[in-house]
Each structure stands twice: as structure tokens, then as C-alpha cells.
Scaffold this motif. Sequence first.
Motif, PDB file in Angstrom:
ATOM      1  N   ILE A 281     -12.333  10.880  10.055  1.00 43.44           N
ATOM      2  CA  ILE A 281     -12.032  11.631  11.212  1.00 43.44           C
ATOM      3  C   ILE A 281     -10.365  11.636  11.135  1.00 43.44           C
ATOM      4  CG2 ILE A 281     -12.075  12.044  13.480  1.00 43.44           C
ATOM      5  CD1 ILE A 281     -14.733  10.707  13.534  1.00 43.44           C
ATOM      6  N   LEU A 282      -9.774  10.595  10.902  1.00 46.70           N
ATOM      7  CA  LEU A 282      -8.289  10.224  10.922  1.00 46.70           C
ATOM      8  C   LEU A 282      -8.006  11.048   9.880  1.00 46.70           C
ATOM      9  CD1 LEU A 282      -7.800   6.399  11.883  1.00 46.70           C
ATOM     10  CD2 LEU A 282      -6.764   8.584  13.291  1.00 46.70           C
ATOM     11  N   SER A 283      -8.444  10.848   8.724  1.00 43.42           N
ATOM     12  CA  SER A 283      -8.026  11.937   7.807  1.00 43.42           C
ATOM     13  C   SER A 283      -7.773  13.414   7.859  1.00 43.42           C
ATOM     14  CB  SER A 283      -8.827  11.770   6.451  1.00 43.42           C
ATOM     15  OG  SER A 283      -8.598  10.143   5.756  1.00 43.42           O
ATOM     16  N   LEU A 284      -8.775  13.810   8.563  1.00 38.12           N
ATOM     17  CA  LEU A 284      -8.941  15.203   8.906  1.00 38.12           C
ATOM     18  C   LEU A 284      -7.668  15.616   9.935  1.00 38.12           C
ATOM     19  CD1 LEU A 284     -12.753  15.664   9.002  1.00 38.12           C
ATOM     20  CD2 LEU A 284     -11.331  16.858   7.439  1.00 38.12           C
ATOM     21  N   PHE A 285      -7.708  14.612  10.883  1.00 48.17           N
ATOM     22  CA  PHE A 285      -6.477  14.825  11.902  1.00 48.17           C
ATOM     23  C   PHE A 285      -5.367  15.003  11.293  1.00 48.17           C
ATOM     24  CE2 PHE A 285      -9.311  13.298  15.426  1.00 48.17           C
ATOM     25  CZ  PHE A 285      -9.402  14.617  16.203  1.00 48.17           C
ATOM     26  N   PHE A 286      -4.946  13.936  10.578  1.00 49.10           N
ATOM     27  CA  PHE A 286      -3.561  13.768   9.739  1.00 49.10           C
ATOM     28  C   PHE A 286      -3.621  15.190   8.965  1.00 49.10           C
ATOM     29  CE2 PHE A 286      -3.585   9.346  10.706  1.00 49.10           C
ATOM     30  CZ  PHE A 286      -2.349   9.292  11.246  1.00 49.10           C
ATOM     31  N   ALA A 287      -4.482  15.681   8.151  1.00 50.27           N
ATOM     32  CA  ALA A 287      -4.483  16.857   7.386  1.00 50.27           C
ATOM     33  C   ALA A 287      -4.168  18.120   8.390  1.00 50.27           C
ATOM     34  CB  ALA A 287      -5.803  16.865   6.583  1.00 50.27           C
ATOM     35  N   GLN A 288      -4.775  17.951   9.444  1.00 47.98           N
ATOM     36  CA  GLN A 288      -4.611  19.228  10.369  1.00 47.98           C
ATOM     37  C   GLN A 288      -3.226  19.101  10.908  1.00 47.98           C
ATOM     38  OE1 GLN A 288      -6.336  19.148  14.227  1.00 47.98           O
ATOM     39  NE2 GLN A 288      -6.992  21.207  14.164  1.00 47.98           N
ATOM     40  N   GLY A 289      -2.685  18.017  11.178  1.00 47.11           N
ATOM     41  CA  GLY A 289      -1.275  17.879  11.416  1.00 47.11           C
ATOM     42  C   GLY A 289      -0.151  17.896  10.587  1.00 47.11           C
ATOM     43  N   ALA A 290      -0.446  18.037   9.315  1.00 50.39           N
ATOM     44  CA  ALA A 290       0.567  18.032   8.179  1.00 50.39           C
ATOM     45  C   ALA A 290       1.377  19.097   8.447  1.00 50.39           C
ATOM     46  CB  ALA A 290      -0.061  18.230   6.760  1.00 50.39           C
ATOM     47  N   GLY A 291       2.917  18.698   8.354  1.00 50.79           N
ATOM     48  CA  GLY A 291       3.884  19.690   8.350  1.00 50.79           C
ATOM     49  C   GLY A 291       4.332  19.833   9.869  1.00 50.79           C
ATOM     50  N   HIS A 292       3.529  19.264  10.977  1.00 53.00           N
ATOM     51  CA  HIS A 292       3.769  19.615  12.393  1.00 53.00           C
ATOM     52  C   HIS A 292       4.795  18.409  12.794  1.00 53.00           C
ATOM     53  CE1 HIS A 292       1.457  23.229  12.446  1.00 53.00           C
ATOM     54  NE2 HIS A 292       0.356  22.498  11.816  1.00 53.00           N
ATOM     55  N   SER A 293       5.738  18.534  13.442  1.00 50.32           N
ATOM     56  CA  SER A 293       6.760  17.513  13.745  1.00 50.32           C
ATOM     57  C   SER A 293       6.087  16.866  14.674  1.00 50.32           C
ATOM     58  CB  SER A 293       8.224  18.115  14.276  1.00 50.32           C
ATOM     59  OG  SER A 293       8.855  17.168  14.853  1.00 50.32           O
ATOM     60  N   GLY A 294       6.027  15.371  14.637  1.00 43.99           N
ATOM     61  CA  GLY A 294       5.523  14.472  15.619  1.00 43.99           C
ATOM     62  C   GLY A 294       3.768  14.567  15.727  1.00 43.99           C
ATOM     63  N   SER A 295       3.171  15.085  14.851  1.00 50.88           N
ATOM     64  CA  SER A 295       1.833  15.174  14.947  1.00 50.88           C
ATOM     65  C   SER A 295       1.267  13.827  14.657  1.00 50.88           C
ATOM     66  CB  SER A 295       1.098  16.365  14.307  1.00 50.88           C
ATOM     67  OG  SER A 295       1.329  15.820  12.689  1.00 50.88           O
ATOM     68  N   ALA A 296       1.786  12.912  13.763  1.00 47.75           N
ATOM     69  CA  ALA A 296       1.442  11.632  13.199  1.00 47.75           C
ATOM     70  C   ALA A 296       1.408  10.918  14.459  1.00 47.75           C
ATOM     71  CB  ALA A 296       2.130  11.048  11.974  1.00 47.75           C
ATOM     72  N   GLY A 297       2.627  10.842  15.252  1.00 45.90           N
ATOM     73  CA  GLY A 297       2.939  10.014  16.338  1.00 45.90           C
ATOM     74  C   GLY A 297       1.877  10.397  17.427  1.00 45.90           C
ATOM     75  N   ARG A 298       1.347  11.651  17.634  1.00 51.72           N
ATOM     76  CA  ARG A 298       0.432  12.113  18.494  1.00 51.72           C
ATOM     77  C   ARG A 298      -0.950  11.551  18.132  1.00 51.72           C
ATOM     78  NH1 ARG A 298       3.344  16.793  18.340  1.00 51.72           N
ATOM     79  NH2 ARG A 298       1.822  17.791  17.219  1.00 51.72           N
ATOM     80  N   ILE A 299      -1.456  11.703  16.841  1.00 53.21           N
ATOM     81  CA  ILE A 299      -2.660  11.109  16.327  1.00 53.21           C
ATOM     82  C   ILE A 299      -2.892   9.502  16.457  1.00 53.21           C
ATOM     83  CG2 ILE A 299      -3.996  10.701  14.259  1.00 53.21           C
ATOM     84  CD1 ILE A 299      -2.652  13.545  13.115  1.00 53.21           C
ATOM     85  N   ILE A 300      -1.635   8.838  16.255  1.00 56.89           N
ATOM     86  CA  ILE A 300      -1.614   7.523  16.278  1.00 56.89           C
ATOM     87  C   ILE A 300      -1.793   7.285  17.741  1.00 56.89           C
ATOM     88  CG2 ILE A 300      -0.165   5.356  15.907  1.00 56.89           C
ATOM     89  CD1 ILE A 300       0.902   6.629  13.378  1.00 56.89           C
TER      90      ILE A 300
END
Length: 199
Positions: free
Chosen positions: A23-42
Motif C-alpha cells: 500500500i505504501l509503495s502504491l501511495f509513493f508511486a501516486q505521489g511521485a513528482g509531487h512536491s511534499g507528497s512523501a512527507g504527507r504519506i509518512i
Amino acid sequence: MNLGIIGQAAGLFAVTNIDDILILSLFFAQGAGHSGSAGRIILGQYLGFAAILTVAIAAAFGATFLPESAIPYLGLLPLALGIKAAWQVWKHRSDDGDEETEAKTGGPRALEVAAVTFANGGDNIGVYVPVFATAGISGMTVYAIVFLVLVAAWCFAGRHFATRPVIAKGLSRWGHVLLPAVLIAIGLLILIEGGAFGL
């Protein structure tokens, strides 16, 4: 600090959260290229897991914020988010990677990730409660610390998988379809396994 209890905590976390890496991999893939998305996922992962810990610890002390009969209905959270994500995919099916649409979505929101994490970990609460109840306050503290450290490791692993060239290529091509499908499947599984609505 007892190494035995640290090992037990790590093992318990790994066994009960192995599906979270996908699930996390899918979220990180969805957020790829979007500023700040990794921080929001974490942040979302930590919020969701902190909620699981809070409920489990409270239940170990005898407080029941969440009746056991309510846990299967947590499946409605990922189901609703999956349907919403599927609707977005359907609505933008003719955009064919339109950058404007991509920019608007901005990747997953922290509260969406938290809701999925909490719902997906709802069944973990039933496993954690007896362990916490028998571990005592000091043991429970060790479990909580180890779990929270491992949440970071899980986030790292999810991001690592999502950025491997072969996986990243597949996720960038199919991730927008996979995420809603996985969320809907998780939601239905939680509802069915828990016997919600008499299923």
C-alpha cells in the motif's frame, strides 16, 4: 532494554504489517513528482499507526474506544477511498497523463493515508491488545517505541520499492488503476472477514 522484547516487538510488527508495504509503495508511486507528497504519506502513516497504538493501549488498560463488533466496519474507509480513487481514474480516463490533471491531484493526502493505515490495521488491534496487556507498562513502552521506529523503516521500504526502475515503471503505468483496486479489495476483505453486514 531487553533485547528479547525488542525482537518480539519487531517480529510482531513485521507479521501484522507486511501488507502495508504494498500500500505504501502504491501511495509513493501516486505521489511521485509531487512536491511534499512523501512527507504527507509518512505523516499519514504515522497518524494512522499512532491511532492503532492508542486504541490498542487503551484497550489493554480496559478502555474500549472501539467495540470489537465495530472493527469490521473499518473496511468502509479504504472501500470509500478506493471508490473515490476509481472515480477519479474514470473521470480522467481521456486525459492520457495530462499534466494539469496530475498537478491538481498532488498525490495522496496525509488523512487519506492515515485512514487507510488505521482501517487496514484494525485487525492488528485484536492481536496487540493481549500482548500489551501481558507486557506491562515498561514492556508496552518498548513495543510502542519499536513499532514507531519500524513505521519509518516501512515508509523507507515502500518508497524504495516505488522508486526501483522496473517497479516504478510498472507503478507509473498501472499505479493509478492498482491503488483503487487494492483499496477496494482491502475494504471488502475487512468487511467480509469481520462479518460486517452479515457477510
